[in-house]
Design a protein around this motif. Structure first.
Motif, PDB file in Angstrom:
ATOM      1  N   THR A 122      13.809 -14.716  -5.054  1.00 32.44           N
ATOM      2  CA  THR A 122      12.623 -15.432  -4.671  1.00 32.44           C
ATOM      3  C   THR A 122      13.469 -15.889  -3.535  1.00 32.44           C
ATOM      4  OG1 THR A 122      11.212 -15.127  -5.629  1.00 32.44           O
ATOM      5  CG2 THR A 122      10.392 -16.394  -3.705  1.00 32.44           C
ATOM      6  N   GLN A 125       8.966 -16.200   2.786  1.00 31.20           N
ATOM      7  CA  GLN A 125       9.206 -15.638   1.257  1.00 31.20           C
ATOM      8  C   GLN A 125       9.811 -14.325   1.039  1.00 31.20           C
ATOM      9  OE1 GLN A 125       6.913 -17.509  -1.865  1.00 31.20           O
ATOM     10  NE2 GLN A 125       8.353 -18.833  -2.389  1.00 31.20           N
ATOM     11  N   ILE A 171      10.435 -11.958  -1.413  1.00 31.13           N
ATOM     12  CA  ILE A 171      10.888 -12.008  -2.692  1.00 31.13           C
ATOM     13  C   ILE A 171      11.333  -9.934  -3.149  1.00 31.13           C
ATOM     14  CG2 ILE A 171       9.589 -11.430  -5.314  1.00 31.13           C
ATOM     15  CD1 ILE A 171       7.782 -12.887  -2.518  1.00 31.13           C
TER      16      ILE A 171
END
Length: 98
Positions: free
Chosen positions: A5, A20, A22
């Motif tokens: 992440t 973010q 991932i």
């Protein structure tokens, strides 16, 4: 290894957006999602090789969905890339957090 992440910034025409990214590397197939502007945006399976990656998807924005292609690199815990849209290229940068 790309899996992780990353806290990222995306430079958009409406300013810098934090979020973010991932990533999950499964033998060269890259899956995951981009969380930007308060929305979860899964991307279609992409590819990764060495320190390079690429994937495509669509960002949910206030003006609708924006299709993109993303290319970049991960070196150590640092991620850099370009999110290419029909409206222009957006710089992507981040650091691995998990």
């Amino acid at each position: 290894m790309m899996t992780g992440t990353y806290d990222v910034t995306l430079k958009t025409p409406m300013g810098v957006k934090k979020g973010q990214l991932i990533l999950k590397d499964e033998n060269g197939t890259l899956t995951g999602a981009m969380r930007v502007m308060g929305k979860e945006n899964p991307f279609t399976p992409g590819i990764c090789s060495g320190d390079r990656f690429s994937f495509s998807g669509a960002l949910k924005t206030a003006v609708g969905r924006v299709a993109y292609d993303c290319d970049g690199t991960v070196t150590g815990g640092e991620l850099t890339g370009v999110v290419k849209t029909k409206k222009g290229d957006l710089a992507l940068a981040g650091k691995r957090t998990a």
